[in-house]
Design an enzyme around this catalytic site. Structure first.
Site, PDB file in Angstrom:
ATOM      1  N   GLY A  98       0.881  -1.561   0.097  1.00  0.00           N
ATOM      2  CA  GLY A  98      -0.184  -0.189  -0.050  1.00  0.00           C
ATOM      3  C   GLY A  98       0.519   1.465   0.138  1.00  0.00           C
ATOM      4  N   GLY A  99       2.060   1.159   0.012  1.00  0.00           N
ATOM      5  CA  GLY A  99       3.470   2.638  -0.327  1.00  0.00           C
ATOM      6  C   GLY A  99       2.678   2.924  -1.855  1.00  0.00           C
ATOM      7  N   GLU A 106      -5.195  -3.641  -5.030  1.00  0.00           N
ATOM      8  CA  GLU A 106      -4.634  -5.652  -4.979  1.00  0.00           C
ATOM      9  C   GLU A 106      -5.023  -6.068  -4.727  1.00  0.00           C
ATOM     10  OE1 GLU A 106       0.238  -2.418  -5.293  1.00  0.00           O
ATOM     11  OE2 GLU A 106      -1.431  -2.570  -3.334  1.00  0.00           O
TER      12      GLU A 106
END
Ligand code: 5RP
Length: 228
Positions: A98-99, A106
């Site tokens: 989740g960067g 995703e």
């Protein structure tokens, strides 16, 4: 090799897992950028027939410009293989993602896929998760209440902002709250807590999901099958 070159090493090795006829899930991020290039090259040079579902408009745009047939997730009945990056992977093959704020899409693609491969440079392999702030995605309605709930649980929440200090929005128009935890000693307990929070749409703890990790190291790509 620098970090970017190590990402490329992992991505190019992982592209070899793609087989003719597959429906792929394509993740998001700088490592996936190299992956998409490598897959598109195989499509061109080997005439592979594949189609793919993307986890972000960035990836969709790149893949489609390079000639990969893109599908909406709602128009496929399965995904054979999802290949994505990660922000941290621990020794039990649990991960933080989740960067790039794409973790909800995703996770949707990953949980729809028959097989999941993560591609990382070696700096992402850690003993314990948590040094990388854990992303969450919260709907704007009531987000201050969610924030205070996270704060009262000592989860050290911070709204993610852009260079101008403005709260960033995800693909879905939601906010990202990052949890600055330092260490996550009990990932499954934290997952259960976060899963139960109304208004918190999704989080970046990806537990018991990955099948294979491809790590870019100074000695080349290492393929590791997840053992739990
Ligand atoms: C995006 C992600 C990325 O996969 C993760 O941030 C890794 O990115 P990069 O390959 O650029 O290091 O989870 O939401």
């Amino acid at each position: 090799m620098n970090q970017s070159e190590l990402k490329k090493v992992a991505a190019e090795r992982a592209a070899l897992f793609v087989e003719d006829g597959m429906t792929l899930g394509l993740g998001t991020g700088s490592t996936v950028f190299f992956l998409v290039e490598a897959i598109a090259r195989r499509v061109r040079e080997e005439g592979l027939h594949i189609e793919a579902v993307a986890t972000s408009s960035r990836t969709a745009k790149q893949a489609s410009a390079l000639g990969i047939t893109m599908k909406d997730i709602n128009d496929v009945d399965h995904i054979d293989l999802c290949i994505d990056g990660a922000d941290e992977i621990d020794k039990h093959f649990q991960g933080i993602k989740g960067g790039g704020a794409a973790h909800t899409l995703e996770k949707m693609v990953a949980t729809t896929s028959r097989r999941n491969i993560w591609i990382v440079d070696e700096s992402k392999m850690v003993d314990t998760l948590g040094k990388f702030p854990l992303p969450t995605e919260v709907i704007p309605f009531g987000c201050e209440q969610v924030f205070h709930r996270l704060e009262s649980e000592n989860l050290h929440p911070h709204f993610r902002t852009d260079a101008d200090g403005k709260r960033i929005r995800t693909h879905n128009g939601n906010y990202v709250i990052d949890l600055h935890l330092g260490q996550i000693k009990h990932p499954h307990l934290l997952k259960s807590f976060l899963d139960g929070q109304v208004g918190l749409l999704e989080h970046g703890l990806f537990l018991d999901l990955v099948d294979t990790v491809v790590v870019g190291t100074q000695d080349g790509a290492k393929v590791i099958d997840a053992v739990r």
